[in-house]
Design an enzyme around this catalytic site. Structure first.
Site, mmCIF file in Angstrom:
data_model
loop_
_atom_site.group_PDB
_atom_site.id
_atom_site.type_symbol
_atom_site.label_atom_id
_atom_site.label_comp_id
_atom_site.label_asym_id
_atom_site.label_seq_id
_atom_site.Cartn_x
_atom_site.Cartn_y
_atom_site.Cartn_z
ATOM 1 N N TYR A 149 1.226 5.784 5.157
ATOM 2 C CA TYR A 149 -0.579 5.138 5.040
ATOM 3 C C TYR A 149 -0.334 3.807 4.849
ATOM 4 O O TYR A 149 0.265 3.675 3.554
ATOM 5 C CB TYR A 149 -0.848 6.455 3.786
ATOM 6 C CG TYR A 149 -1.831 5.578 3.187
ATOM 7 C CD1 TYR A 149 -3.648 5.720 3.850
ATOM 8 C CD2 TYR A 149 -2.381 5.023 1.750
ATOM 9 C CE1 TYR A 149 -4.543 5.112 3.458
ATOM 10 C CE2 TYR A 149 -3.602 4.168 1.799
ATOM 11 C CZ TYR A 149 -4.369 4.566 2.267
ATOM 12 O OH TYR A 149 -6.336 4.097 1.284
ATOM 13 N N ASP A 248 6.317 -2.427 4.123
ATOM 14 C CA ASP A 248 4.488 -2.193 2.969
ATOM 15 C C ASP A 248 5.757 -1.714 1.750
ATOM 16 O O ASP A 248 5.986 -0.079 1.750
ATOM 17 C CB ASP A 248 4.281 -1.401 3.499
ATOM 18 C CG ASP A 248 2.717 -0.528 2.767
ATOM 19 O OD1 ASP A 248 2.792 -1.056 1.495
ATOM 20 O OD2 ASP A 248 1.941 -0.259 2.874
ATOM 21 N N LYS A 275 -0.155 -2.030 -6.746
ATOM 22 C CA LYS A 275 0.139 -1.042 -7.883
ATOM 23 C C LYS A 275 0.415 -2.118 -9.104
ATOM 24 O O LYS A 275 0.240 -2.177 -9.775
ATOM 25 C CB LYS A 275 1.168 -0.108 -7.569
ATOM 26 C CG LYS A 275 0.593 0.323 -6.307
ATOM 27 C CD LYS A 275 0.307 1.896 -5.908
ATOM 28 C CE LYS A 275 -0.324 2.590 -4.959
ATOM 29 N NZ LYS A 275 -1.025 2.985 -4.330
HETATM 30 N N1 PMP Z 1 -0.075 0.534 1.139
HETATM 31 C C1 PMP Z 1 0.949 2.216 0.427
HETATM 32 C C2 PMP Z 1 2.002 2.359 1.097
HETATM 33 C C3 PMP Z 1 0.412 3.117 0.290
HETATM 34 O O1 PMP Z 1 0.974 4.049 -0.969
HETATM 35 C C4 PMP Z 1 -0.858 1.900 -0.571
HETATM 36 C C5 PMP Z 1 -2.130 2.997 -1.337
HETATM 37 N N2 PMP Z 1 -1.533 4.047 -2.003
HETATM 38 C C6 PMP Z 1 -2.110 0.784 0.367
HETATM 39 C C7 PMP Z 1 -0.832 1.029 0.943
HETATM 40 C C8 PMP Z 1 -3.442 0.717 -0.380
HETATM 41 O O2 PMP Z 1 -3.723 0.136 -1.669
HETATM 42 P P1 PMP Z 1 -4.437 0.072 -2.207
HETATM 43 O O3 PMP Z 1 -4.946 1.552 -2.726
HETATM 44 O O4 PMP Z 1 -4.302 -0.475 -3.487
HETATM 45 O O5 PMP Z 1 -5.964 -0.598 -1.519
#
Ligand code: PMP
Length: 452
Positions: A149, A248, A275
């Site tokens: 994700y 990421d 985060k």
């Molecule tokens: N990348 C990863 C690995 C994530 O876990 C998340 C959110 N859980 C995101 C991107 C997206 O971040 P956001 O919810 O702040 O848009």
């Protein structure tokens, strides 16, 4: 067995809030991940490692807004930094020193990155990182791992959790649209490979080397660590063909002072974060070398309008309150804090394993550092396909039952820097009792997991 009945009885206020919310919010909430049947709990307050819902139920938090609050709720250093910023204004309308300081702090931690830009979410950080890679390389395709994700936007809303009957061969998965609303044309430009399979990754990169702008990967995919050599091999093959490697680290940045890349010693061209670096406020960031970030540089012109190669705007980018809170968090996070989280994470994983052993149920306990998870399968979990063998229904009932016992453990379980040994032991005891409650469900839904 009355897990659902017990949940409904304990949470009348949440049930009423849910019924009311469904009249104005689809499924009563603003994040799909926060809906679960029969209804989600509605939260009222958080302090330290504790949460209170609208019915006054107290629970120990093992979610921390999906890994965001690495110092727990309302940490005094974060509250002080935010109050000080609020006193000087919320959002001001020009760059601030707070953004500069957080930029410097993050770049000190990232080996090889020289420039950084802030966004309001991890989603936007990844979106901008992919655009940057496309601009820098002049190529359009990207490759991502099946099951990964990277936020809610078109190019990566592909094969996040594809139905196995559409997913194609394990080593060369099909690209599958995860949701409606993503144009079919996106499928051409997003290729998919299995996490932890260096050979499959290399074959894909080699085949598409002339069109591939970037490989985007979570160095720890959800909670699954890389096999030794996997990240190194990705690094080698992308470098060989001039493809940018994007890590990421929206979640994995919490794993060491320099993120998962610091832990595993592999440096990507572009790192995205989110985060923890916003101290509990909306945030994202992407960082890279001066050279790769060049398309973002605004041409110098005396008052004259010259086009930039890459657009980058956002009313709330580098929000001063977020920057102040994020800086306060990062200043608290020195190496001993990571060591302590690693130790407490190990205690949790060991406790979970021993309960499964005691109760004679086979399941996979995974995670690394401050992340942990249970997947209800006999397989060794290394990628999406092995994760997908898990009986998710058991995880759902376990989390409801744990909520009945004062433990909030969902989605992305994790411990924070203020989680104590006692918090972990309380959770393990609760889980021991939950396993008794769950026994008929396991017997009915996943009898293959019962060892005796
Ligand atoms: N990348 C990863 C690995 C994530 O876990 C998340 C959110 N859980 C995101 C991107 C997206 O971040 P956001 O919810 O702040 O848009």
């Amino acid at each position: 067995m009355d897990i659902v009945g017990g949940y409904v009885r304990r949470n009348p206020g949440s049930r009423a809030a849910y019924e009311r919310a469904c009249r104005s919010l689809p499924s009563g909430c603003s994040r799909n991940v926060l809906y679960w049947p029969p209804f989600p709990i509605y939260l009222a307050a958080g302090r330290g490692s504790r949460l209170w819902d609208v019915d006054g139920n107290e629970r120990i938090d093992f979610n921390f807004n999906n890994t965001t609050l690495i110092l727990g709720h309302n940490h005094p250093a974060v509250v002080a930094a935010v109050e000080e910023q609020l006193d000087r204004g919320t959002v001001l309308g020009a760059p601030t020193e707070a953004e500069l300081e957080l930029a410097e702090e993050l770049l000190r931690r990232l080996n090889g990155s020289e420039k950084i830009r802030f966004t309001p979410s991890g989603t936007e950080a990844n979106l901008q990182a992919v655009r940057l890679a496309r601009s820098y390389t002049g190529r359009e395709k990207i490759a991502k791992c099946e099951g990964a994700y990277h936020g809610s936007w078109d190019a990566v809303d592909i094969s996040v959790a594809p139905p196995l009957d559409q997913a194609g061969p394990r080593k060369a998965p099909h690209s599958v649209r995860q949701h409606e609303g993503v144009p079919k044309g996106v499928l051409e430009n997003t290729l998919v490979f299995p996490f932890n399979d260096a050979e499959a990754a290399e074959a894909l990169v080699r085949r598409h080397r002339d069109d591939l702008a970037a490989v985007i990967v979570e160095p720890v995919q959800r909670d699954t660590p890389p096999k030794p050599g996997f990240l190194e091999s990705l690094r080698e093959v992308t470098e060989r063909y001039g493809v940018l490697l994007i890590f990421d680290e929206v979640i994995s940045f919490r794993l060491s002072p320099g993120g998962a890349q610091g832990l595993y010693g592999v440096t990507p061209e572009i790192t995205t974060m989110g985060k923890i670096i916003g101290g509990g406020f909306p945030v994202g960031a992407y960082a890279s070398t001066d050279e790769v970030m060049t398309p973002l540089t605004i041409p110098q012109a005396r008052g004259e309008h010259k086009p930039t190669r890459l657009g980058f705007s956002g009313t709330f980018n580098a929000h001063p309150v977020t920057m102040a809170a994020g800086l306060a968090v990062m200043k608290e996070l020195r190496p001993p804090a990571y060591d302590r989280m690693g130790r407490i994470g190990r205690r949790m994983r060991a406790g979970l394993r021993s309960i499964l052993e005691e109760t004679g149920v086979a399941a996979h306990v995974g995670g690394v550092g401050s992340l942990f998870h249970v997947i209800w399968t006999r397989e060794e979990v290394v990628d999406y396909r092995t994760t997908a063998t898990g009986a998710r229904v058991i995880g759902h009932y376990l989390s409801l039952d744990l909520m009945n016992r004062g433990i909030y453990l969902r989605a992305h379980p994790n411990i924070s820097a203020i989680t104590t040994d006692e918090d972990v032991d309380t959770a393990i005891d609760a889980m021991r009792q939950s396993m008794e409650e769950l026994s008929p469900i396991i017997r009915e839904q996943a009898p293959h997991l019962i060892e005796r």
